[in-house]
Design a protein around this motif. Structure first.
Motif, mmCIF file in Angstrom:
data_model
loop_
_atom_site.group_PDB
_atom_site.id
_atom_site.type_symbol
_atom_site.label_atom_id
_atom_site.label_comp_id
_atom_site.label_asym_id
_atom_site.label_seq_id
_atom_site.Cartn_x
_atom_site.Cartn_y
_atom_site.Cartn_z
ATOM 1 N N LEU A 1 -18.364 8.766 2.740
ATOM 2 C CA LEU A 1 -18.562 9.209 4.119
ATOM 3 C C LEU A 1 -19.663 10.266 4.199
ATOM 4 O O LEU A 1 -20.489 10.247 5.120
ATOM 5 C CB LEU A 1 -17.247 9.754 4.678
ATOM 6 C CG LEU A 1 -17.271 10.247 6.121
ATOM 7 C CD1 LEU A 1 -17.761 9.158 7.077
ATOM 8 C CD2 LEU A 1 -15.889 10.742 6.532
ATOM 9 N N ILE A 2 -19.691 11.169 3.246
ATOM 10 C CA ILE A 2 -20.720 12.211 3.240
ATOM 11 C C ILE A 2 -22.108 11.600 3.099
ATOM 12 O O ILE A 2 -23.057 12.018 3.782
ATOM 13 C CB ILE A 2 -20.440 13.246 2.124
ATOM 14 C CG1 ILE A 2 -19.218 14.104 2.515
ATOM 15 C CG2 ILE A 2 -21.659 14.138 1.870
ATOM 16 C CD1 ILE A 2 -18.696 14.987 1.409
ATOM 17 N N ARG A 3 -22.248 10.604 2.245
ATOM 18 C CA ARG A 3 -23.545 9.935 2.126
ATOM 19 C C ARG A 3 -23.969 9.315 3.458
ATOM 20 O O ARG A 3 -25.141 9.382 3.854
ATOM 21 C CB ARG A 3 -23.486 8.859 1.034
ATOM 22 C CG ARG A 3 -23.462 9.401 -0.384
ATOM 23 C CD ARG A 3 -23.696 8.299 -1.403
ATOM 24 N NE ARG A 3 -22.658 7.284 -1.399
ATOM 25 C CZ ARG A 3 -21.546 7.343 -2.139
ATOM 26 N NH1 ARG A 3 -21.325 8.386 -2.938
ATOM 27 N NH2 ARG A 3 -20.657 6.371 -2.091
ATOM 28 N N GLU A 4 -23.008 8.730 4.155
ATOM 29 C CA GLU A 4 -23.311 8.121 5.451
ATOM 30 C C GLU A 4 -23.748 9.169 6.470
ATOM 31 O O GLU A 4 -24.713 8.968 7.219
ATOM 32 C CB GLU A 4 -22.070 7.377 5.944
ATOM 33 C CG GLU A 4 -22.244 6.616 7.225
ATOM 34 C CD GLU A 4 -20.999 5.805 7.566
ATOM 35 O OE1 GLU A 4 -20.502 5.928 8.700
ATOM 36 O OE2 GLU A 4 -20.518 5.049 6.688
ATOM 37 N N ILE A 5 -23.057 10.290 6.484
ATOM 38 C CA ILE A 5 -23.397 11.361 7.422
ATOM 39 C C ILE A 5 -24.761 11.947 7.093
ATOM 40 O O ILE A 5 -25.606 12.159 7.980
ATOM 41 C CB ILE A 5 -22.309 12.452 7.398
ATOM 42 C CG1 ILE A 5 -21.012 11.916 8.004
ATOM 43 C CG2 ILE A 5 -22.778 13.706 8.144
ATOM 44 C CD1 ILE A 5 -19.820 12.835 7.834
ATOM 45 N N ILE B 1 -31.685 19.372 4.180
ATOM 46 C CA ILE B 1 -30.627 18.421 3.851
ATOM 47 C C ILE B 1 -30.041 18.667 2.470
ATOM 48 O O ILE B 1 -28.904 18.293 2.184
ATOM 49 C CB ILE B 1 -31.179 16.968 3.955
ATOM 50 C CG1 ILE B 1 -30.051 15.932 3.972
ATOM 51 C CG2 ILE B 1 -32.162 16.692 2.836
ATOM 52 C CD1 ILE B 1 -29.294 15.852 5.256
ATOM 53 N N ASP B 2 -30.806 19.328 1.597
ATOM 54 C CA ASP B 2 -30.356 19.600 0.230
ATOM 55 C C ASP B 2 -29.633 20.927 0.101
ATOM 56 O O ASP B 2 -29.307 21.346 -1.020
ATOM 57 C CB ASP B 2 -31.555 19.575 -0.736
ATOM 58 C CG ASP B 2 -32.189 18.194 -0.822
ATOM 59 O OD1 ASP B 2 -31.437 17.200 -0.842
ATOM 60 O OD2 ASP B 2 -33.430 18.116 -0.854
ATOM 61 N N GLU B 3 -29.377 21.603 1.231
ATOM 62 C CA GLU B 3 -28.663 22.878 1.199
ATOM 63 C C GLU B 3 -27.444 22.845 2.130
ATOM 64 O O GLU B 3 -27.368 23.591 3.102
ATOM 65 C CB GLU B 3 -29.588 24.024 1.597
ATOM 66 C CG GLU B 3 -30.746 24.257 0.645
ATOM 67 C CD GLU B 3 -31.563 25.486 1.018
ATOM 68 O OE1 GLU B 3 -30.981 26.600 1.068
ATOM 69 O OE2 GLU B 3 -32.766 25.327 1.284
ATOM 70 N N PRO B 4 -26.481 21.971 1.839
ATOM 71 C CA PRO B 4 -25.272 21.926 2.681
ATOM 72 C C PRO B 4 -24.524 23.246 2.597
ATOM 73 O O PRO B 4 -24.477 23.888 1.547
ATOM 74 C CB PRO B 4 -24.467 20.773 2.067
ATOM 75 C CG PRO B 4 -24.945 20.680 0.663
ATOM 76 C CD PRO B 4 -26.397 21.041 0.697
ATOM 77 N N LYS C 1 -30.717 13.253 7.897
ATOM 78 C CA LYS C 1 -31.933 13.629 7.158
ATOM 79 C C LYS C 1 -33.194 13.654 8.018
ATOM 80 O O LYS C 1 -34.119 14.431 7.742
ATOM 81 C CB LYS C 1 -32.124 12.721 5.949
ATOM 82 C CG LYS C 1 -32.409 11.255 6.260
ATOM 83 C CD LYS C 1 -32.520 10.457 4.960
ATOM 84 C CE LYS C 1 -32.782 8.991 5.224
ATOM 85 N NZ LYS C 1 -34.107 8.755 5.836
ATOM 86 N N ASP C 2 -33.256 12.831 9.049
ATOM 87 C CA ASP C 2 -34.439 12.824 9.908
ATOM 88 C C ASP C 2 -34.216 13.582 11.218
ATOM 89 O O ASP C 2 -35.008 13.457 12.160
ATOM 90 C CB ASP C 2 -34.854 11.383 10.220
ATOM 91 C CG ASP C 2 -35.333 10.632 8.987
ATOM 92 O OD1 ASP C 2 -35.933 11.268 8.094
ATOM 93 O OD2 ASP C 2 -35.077 9.411 8.895
ATOM 94 N N ASN C 3 -33.163 14.380 11.252
ATOM 95 C CA ASN C 3 -32.823 15.113 12.479
ATOM 96 C C ASN C 3 -32.488 16.571 12.190
ATOM 97 O O ASN C 3 -31.643 17.167 12.862
ATOM 98 C CB ASN C 3 -31.636 14.447 13.175
ATOM 99 C CG ASN C 3 -31.961 13.069 13.696
ATOM 100 O OD1 ASN C 3 -32.722 12.922 14.650
ATOM 101 N ND2 ASN C 3 -31.399 12.058 13.073
#
Length: 237
Positions: free
Chosen positions: A156-160, A220-223, A165-167
């Motif tokens: 699910l996290i990958r989907e989210i 996106i790489d810093e959740p 990533k583009d927003n």
């Protein structure tokens, strides 16, 4: 959205309101329970305060709502969002009901028990001689392991993240709302931050309460976990 993080996508963790078993501390996985009157009031109170146009969870900013398949989660969504907002979201196909990846941890033999009963049962079965049972490490007999839950949440996290990533600067509505359960949403938080289930990150999420996850620096790489959040302000006042 106020402050320097304006436009950064968020994930709202909306725990269902109180049920009879959550009130008693019983592990509730697949058992279908209604919200108690207190549970309905909890959700109504949080919904009125933070869900709606111009509020923290603004339907105009939502990309998708994911709802656990359990009745108590679906009741929570129905109460937290008013009819017009639900119709608008559903009309734009932004609501995923009965999302199995958000089902509560499968407790197996421990369904309906409290922690002390589970530990006593495991002791009778010759388990945990050196240390007490911990669901985050040991999982549940005839239920789900920590790895089982990790796998479905990571999916699910990958989907989210693919939708985010583009927003990262508010290009499109991108907020996500997860309506689910206490253990499951705390597990989601650990995986969002990249921690294994057994990592000793102690988290609390009360019935009917809402937590917030996002990203640092629009990256996106810093959740990140939003420990505190400023509410929207009216710039015209």
């Amino acid at each position: 959205m106020p402050g320097q993080d304006a436009g950064t996508p968020r994930v709202f963790l909306y725990r269902h309101g109180q049920t009879e078993w959550s009130q008693n501390g019983r592990y509730t996985g697949v058992t279908e329970l209604d919200l108690t009157p207190t549970g309905r009031k909890q959700v109504s109170a949080s919904g009125k305060m933070i869900v709606g146009s111009g509020k923290l969870i603004d339907p105009a900013n939502i990309a998708r709502v994911y709802i656990s398949p359990r009745k108590r989660a679906m009741q929570t969504f129905d109460i937290a969002f008013d009819d017009s907002d639900k119709q608008a979201l559903q009309g734009k196909d932004k609501v995923t009901q009965k999302e199995e990846r958000l089902a509560e941890w499968g407790y197996g033999l421990y369904e309906g028990l409290v922690t002390k009963e589970i530990r006593a049962l495991r002791k009778e079965r010759g388990l945990d001689a050196e240390r007490p049972w911990d669901i985050w490490r040991d999982g549940c007999e005839e239920g789900e392991s920590a790895q089982d839950v990790t796998d479905r949440l990571d999916s699910l996290i990958r989907e989210i993240r693919a939708s985010h990533k583009d927003n990262m600067h508010g290009e499109n509505p991108s907020d996500i709302v997860l309506v689910a359960h206490g253990h499951l949403l705390r597990a989601f938080t650990k995986r969002w931050l990249g921690y294994p289930m057994e990592f000793p990150l102690l988290l609390m999420l009360e019935p009917g309460a809402v937590g917030v996850l996002s990203y640092q620096h629009h990256n996106i790489d810093e959740p990140a976990l939003l420990v505190g959040y400023g509410f929207p302000v009216d710039e015209e006042e």
